[in-house]
Design an enzyme around this catalytic site. Structure first.
Site, PDB file in Angstrom:
ATOM      1  N   HIS A 169      75.851  38.464 127.477  1.00 42.05           N
ATOM      2  CA  HIS A 169      74.543  38.053 126.959  1.00 42.05           C
ATOM      3  C   HIS A 169      74.649  37.506 125.544  1.00 42.05           C
ATOM      4  CE1 HIS A 169      73.561  41.621 124.353  1.00 42.05           C
ATOM      5  NE2 HIS A 169      74.251  42.306 125.241  1.00 42.05           N
ATOM      6  N   ASP A 186      77.620  43.177 119.728  1.00 39.30           N
ATOM      7  CA  ASP A 186      76.967  43.345 121.033  1.00 39.30           C
ATOM      8  C   ASP A 186      75.972  42.189 121.188  1.00 39.30           C
ATOM      9  OD1 ASP A 186      75.569  44.217 123.276  1.00 39.30           O
ATOM     10  OD2 ASP A 186      74.441  45.727 122.158  1.00 39.30           O
ATOM     11  N   GLU A 196      68.856  40.212 127.256  1.00 42.41           N
ATOM     12  CA  GLU A 196      69.407  41.472 127.748  1.00 42.41           C
ATOM     13  C   GLU A 196      68.830  42.654 126.985  1.00 42.41           C
ATOM     14  OE1 GLU A 196      72.371  44.852 127.919  1.00 42.41           O
ATOM     15  OE2 GLU A 196      71.555  43.762 126.202  1.00 42.41           O
ATOM     16  N   GLU A 197      68.649  42.488 125.681  1.00 44.64           N
ATOM     17  CA  GLU A 197      68.208  43.595 124.836  1.00 44.64           C
ATOM     18  C   GLU A 197      66.749  43.979 125.067  1.00 44.64           C
ATOM     19  OE1 GLU A 197      70.290  45.242 123.416  1.00 44.64           O
ATOM     20  OE2 GLU A 197      71.942  44.014 122.671  1.00 44.64           O
ATOM     21  N   HIS A 238      73.681  47.974 117.383  1.00 39.89           N
ATOM     22  CA  HIS A 238      72.271  47.641 117.157  1.00 39.89           C
ATOM     23  C   HIS A 238      71.864  47.867 115.708  1.00 39.89           C
ATOM     24  CE1 HIS A 238      70.683  47.738 121.593  1.00 39.89           C
ATOM     25  NE2 HIS A 238      71.824  47.068 121.464  1.00 39.89           N
TER      26      HIS A 238
END
Length: 341
Positions: A63, A171, A199-200, A310
């Protein structure tokens, strides 16, 4: 690949606003692509033909999006009230710089010496935070940003220590870097290299991608939570930096295909690629949507362990990132050499 990863991590791409990342990836992929598709939601799907053509497509997916912030409104005194895009712990953002295009701000909260003892015992809420962009009043703030504008943490990539990389968006720009690197070589089987969006915020892009391509196999490449810190004991560490590529057998959204898990494990062992699995069922990946698409898809995953995920400053080990690349290449080699799989 690490320089490519640094370049990708420096690009802004919060969920729903992945344009800069997608444009860069498309430019890098076009010289090697046999076909490129871009769907209505923003996924980028790149086909590279190989030595064999499987009955159903083989997909490698990563992603493009990252966590970020989104503006809700400006206050009378020129501050911005905002929400998070994706899962972000408010504790890690106080005092951090954010960027909205050319406009830079700082995430603030009431100073500690103005808080009560009771307030200091509780984690701050997003509603307690604001972004200071140096505007004198609401009109000045709204001349620079507007409700709905996306922002990202302003945290440049830095190599440090003994082979560590600090950056935001590892990420999942690690997955994007792996796919772009693999695209340069002719694969053993026809392969769709898919760069997904959102995606998140609910694995949204992967759902439309999987429906469109209807793959037989899908390998998801990710960054995953590592909590290998001094005061985190045993299985709660999940996985460890310098422990190698992570091959999960299960997470919060997927039970991975057992035969493909074994294929990855055996491929790592025979090629002496360092690997580990998660010691705790946590997190989730695009596989959570992909494996339920249409009549079902066989899925597996390979991830790089990432500390402080994150956050404005995630940390990964470059050796783990290279192990992820090596194992993803091994996956395609195994599919290309096994007509019964």
């Amino acid at each position: 690949m690490i320089e490519l990863l640094k370049t990708l991590c420096a690009l802004p791409g919060p969920s729903g606003c992945e344009d800069a990342v997608r444009d860069f990836i498309r430019g890098q992929a076009e010289p090697f692509a046999d076909e490129i598709r871009e769907d209505a939601i923003g996924n980028l799907m790149v086909l590279r033909r190989g030595e064999k053509a499987p009955e159903r497509p083989v997909v490698l997916a990563a992603h493009m999006d990252e966590v970020g912030v989104i503006v809700k409104r400006a206050t009378e005194d020129g501050m911005l009230k905002f929400g998070f895009v994706g899962g972000v712990d408010p504790r890690v953002v106080i005092g951090r710089r954010v960027r909205f295009g050319k406009t830079v701000g700082v995430i603030g909260i009431k100073a500690v010496h103005l808080t009560t003892a009771a307030e200091r015992k509780h984690m701050p809420k997003t509603r307690d935070l604001y972004i200071d962009i140096g505007a004198e009043n609401r009109a000045a703030a709204e001349a620079l940003v507007a409700p709905g504008d996306y922002g990202v943490f302003d945290s440049p990539p830095v190599l440090f220590g003994d082979g560590f990389l600090k950056a935001r968006a590892i990420d999942d720009r690690i997955g994007c870097a792996v796919l772009l690197t693999m695209l340069k070589d002719k694969p053993p089987v026809d392969t769709w290299f898919c760069f997904t969006v959102q995606e998140e915020t609910g694995l949204r892009g992967s759902a439309t991608m999987a429906y469109a391509l209807d793959p037989g196999f899908c390998l998801v490449i990710e960054g995953t939570t590592a909590a290998d810190l001094y005061d985190v004991k045993d299985g709660k560490a999940v996985c460890r930096l310098r422990g190698g590529a992570v091959i999960p057998f299960m997470d919060g959204s997927t039970i991975y295909d057992a035969a493909l898990f074994e294929l990855l494990r055996d491929a790592a062992a025979t090629r002496h690629i360092p690997w580990q699995t998660k010691s705790r069922v946590s997190g989730g990946t695009d596989a959570g949507r992909i494996h339920k698409s249409r009549a079902g898809v066989r899925v597996c995953a390979v991830a790089a362990p990432v500390r402080y995920i994150h956050s404005p400053a995630s940390v990964a080990a470059t050796a783990d990132c290279e192990a992820v690349l090596a194992l993803c290449r091994a996956f395609l080699e195994e599919l290309g050499g096994n007509d019964d799989e």
